[in-house]
Scaffold this motif. Structure first.
Motif, short mmCIF file in Angstrom:
data_model
loop_
_atom_site.label_atom_id
_atom_site.label_comp_id
_atom_site.label_asym_id
_atom_site.label_seq_id
_atom_site.Cartn_x
_atom_site.Cartn_y
_atom_site.Cartn_z
N LYS A 1 10.85 27.91 -1.04
CA LYS A 1 11.88 27.95 -2.48
C LYS A 1 11.00 27.19 -3.92
N LEU A 2 10.13 26.37 -3.54
CA LEU A 2 9.88 25.41 -4.78
C LEU A 2 8.40 26.38 -5.30
N ASN A 3 7.86 27.22 -4.84
CA ASN A 3 7.50 28.18 -5.75
C ASN A 3 7.80 28.90 -6.51
N ILE A 4 9.55 29.71 -6.09
CA ILE A 4 9.84 30.36 -6.38
C ILE A 4 10.94 29.90 -8.35
N ASP A 5 11.33 28.03 -7.53
CA ASP A 5 11.51 27.93 -8.44
C ASP A 5 11.05 27.30 -9.62
N VAL B 1 1.18 25.97 -15.39
CA VAL B 1 2.19 24.25 -15.41
C VAL B 1 1.32 22.81 -15.02
N HIS B 2 0.33 23.01 -14.16
CA HIS B 2 0.17 22.11 -13.57
C HIS B 2 -1.12 21.79 -14.30
N GLU B 3 -1.77 21.65 -15.56
CA GLU B 3 -2.43 21.48 -16.22
C GLU B 3 -2.44 20.23 -16.73
N LEU B 4 -3.14 18.93 -16.71
CA LEU B 4 -3.14 17.88 -17.08
C LEU B 4 -2.50 17.75 -18.94
N LEU B 5 -1.59 17.00 -19.47
CA LEU B 5 -1.45 17.08 -20.08
C LEU B 5 -2.20 15.75 -21.32
N GLU C 1 12.14 14.99 -0.69
CA GLU C 1 11.44 14.23 -1.96
C GLU C 1 10.65 14.88 -1.87
N GLN C 2 9.92 16.00 -1.76
CA GLN C 2 8.66 16.97 -2.45
C GLN C 2 9.20 17.75 -3.46
N LYS C 3 8.51 17.00 -4.54
CA LYS C 3 8.93 17.57 -5.63
C LYS C 3 8.23 18.69 -6.67
N ALA C 4 6.87 18.78 -6.13
CA ALA C 4 6.04 19.92 -6.79
C ALA C 4 5.98 20.91 -5.26
N TYR C 5 5.43 22.11 -5.82
CA TYR C 5 4.71 22.92 -4.77
C TYR C 5 3.69 22.96 -4.39
N ASN C 6 2.51 22.19 -5.28
CA ASN C 6 1.62 22.08 -4.36
C ASN C 6 1.21 21.28 -4.13
N THR C 7 2.01 20.09 -3.90
CA THR C 7 2.41 18.60 -2.19
C THR C 7 2.55 19.25 -1.62
N ASN D 1 0.59 -1.34 0.26
CA ASN D 1 -0.16 0.33 -0.08
C ASN D 1 0.99 0.92 -0.10
N PHE D 2 0.66 2.17 -0.89
CA PHE D 2 1.38 3.17 -1.53
C PHE D 2 0.44 4.09 -1.51
N ALA D 3 0.81 6.11 -1.12
CA ALA D 3 0.11 6.78 -1.55
C ALA D 3 0.50 7.83 -1.80
N THR D 4 0.28 9.06 -2.51
CA THR D 4 0.82 9.38 -3.16
C THR D 4 0.55 11.16 -1.97
N HIS D 5 1.70 11.94 -3.07
CA HIS D 5 2.41 13.34 -1.17
C HIS D 5 0.86 13.91 -1.88
N ASP D 6 -0.14 13.79 -2.47
CA ASP D 6 -1.11 14.60 -2.13
C ASP D 6 -2.76 14.16 -1.46
N TRP D 7 -1.97 12.62 -1.80
CA TRP D 7 -2.66 12.45 -0.72
C TRP D 7 -2.81 12.74 1.22
#
Length: 359
Positions: free
Chosen positions: A188-192, A205-209, A63-69, A22-28
């Motif tokens: 920092k993630l927001n600035i990057d 930027v975070h719209e679905l592909l 390990e956090q790569k996205a600003y939203n999470t 069992n695993f969960a994504t960061h936005d969980w």
């Protein structure tokens, strides 16, 4: 994939060996917070401590790569710390003693989620809501095993607050330091993100592909393959056609190119059998001449041919006889219809009329 607030189940046909991960994504994070509160509402122990999960993530910010999470993580840390400090101050003001300086408690391990830490969490469940008391708990001198979270310390026993004491695993400065580090990393993630967006806003930027990753690669691999749906032999359980009213046929459907041929077994075996059965059914449906009632009500013997009427619905037959003489009641003539009316009898359960004997 099990979505938040969804159920999943399985069954087995016999003894087997299974393994699940069992695993969960960061936005969980916000879904986990909702589940944690819902479990506490009906005192159900959680599989693992939600507070331990969030603070372990806060100690692994790289390990956090996205600003939203990361923003969701900061919001959850802020909510948990605000509630913890507010309830601590309220209980201390009510008279609960702080024994964190007198009792040596092991520090919460935040480098990983291991079996030993999970076993330790099971020993500090709230007596009321079964929540893991990760930061602090309240105990009483009347019991050596009961502990309570800061929300439900008044449900543990009826002892006054002076007999209760607080045990603290995470001090305020430690929790505040973790929160500030998470906020700094989130900025920092927001600035990057702003630098790499090339003039695009964060939501764009975070719209679905348009095409999910891996679709083109999968199409390339499957391009040279063909899917063969033809059946080299008749199926073991052929399709059965619907039964008709005159003859029962078994239709076997076999694929033949683009067309479908249906072979009727009954017609293939004996073509004359269908005609004989059809004639027999026609004879059964056609009424015989002997079953037809040709009598009439006239004495002349000439009448129309009529079908027999069942006895239950047949009307009463009348015969032409001489008219009867009118009947007289009390010197007055009454008709035959009036004379056929009988007086209604008094039911056996009715009360007798005054002056009449009871029947």
């Amino acid at each position: 994939v099990t979505f938040p607030r969804a159920f999943h189940g399985g069954f087995s046909y016999g003894p087997n060996v299974g393994e699940a991960v069992n695993f969960a994504t960061h936005d969980w994070i916000h879904h986990g917070a909702d589940a944690n509160e819902r479990y506490r509402s009906f005192a159900r122990p959680a599989v693992f401590s939600h507070d331990r999960l969030t603070f372990t993530m806060a100690n692994h910010l790289k390990e956090q790569k996205a600003y939203n999470t990361c923003r969701l993580l900061v919001a959850e840390l802020q909510r948990v710390i605000d509630e913890e400090m507010r309830l601590r101050n309220k209980l201390l003001e009510a008279g609960v003693r702080d024994l964190s300086g007198e009792i040596c408690l092991p520090a919460n391990r935040l480098d990983q989620l291991d079996e030993e830490s999970a076993d330790y969490d099971d020993k500090r469940l709230c007596h009321a809501c079964k929540h893991v008391c990760f930061f602090s708990c309240v105990a009483c001198e009347c019991s050596q095993s009961k502990v309570s979270c800061l929300r439900h310390s008044h449900y543990m026993c009826r002892c006054p607050p002076e007999r209760k004491y607080m045990m603290i695993w995470s001090q305020e400065d430690e929790m505040s330091k973790t929160l500030e580090a998470a906020k700094t990393f989130c900025e920092k993630l927001n600035i990057d993100l702003t630098k790499n967006a090339h003039g695009l806003s964060a939501p764009q930027v975070h719209e679905l592909l348009e095409i999910a990753p891996g679709v083109n690669e999968d199409l390339r691999r499957q391009k040279s393959k063909t899917l063969d749906l033809s059946s080299p032999s008749p199926p073991k359980y052929p399709l059965m056609a619907a039964n008709s009213s005159s003859v029962r046929t078994n239709a076997l459907i076999r694929p033949k190119g683009d067309a479908t041929t249906i072979t009727t077994q009954a017609a293939a075996t004996d073509p004359g059998a269908n005609e004989a059965k059809r004639q027999k059914l026609d004879e059964m449906a056609t009424p015989k001449l002997s079953d037809v009632d040709t009598s009439d009500g006239d004495s002349s013997g000439i009448g129309e041919t009529t079908m027999p009427i069942p006895a239950a619905t047949a009307p009463a037959t009348t015969t032409s006889t001489a008219p009867e003489a009118p009947k007289t009641v009390g010197g007055e003539e009454v008709s035959q219809a009036e004379s056929s009316i009988q007086p209604m009898k008094t039911p056996p359960f009715a009360a007798p009329v005054s002056g009449e004997p009871a029947q």
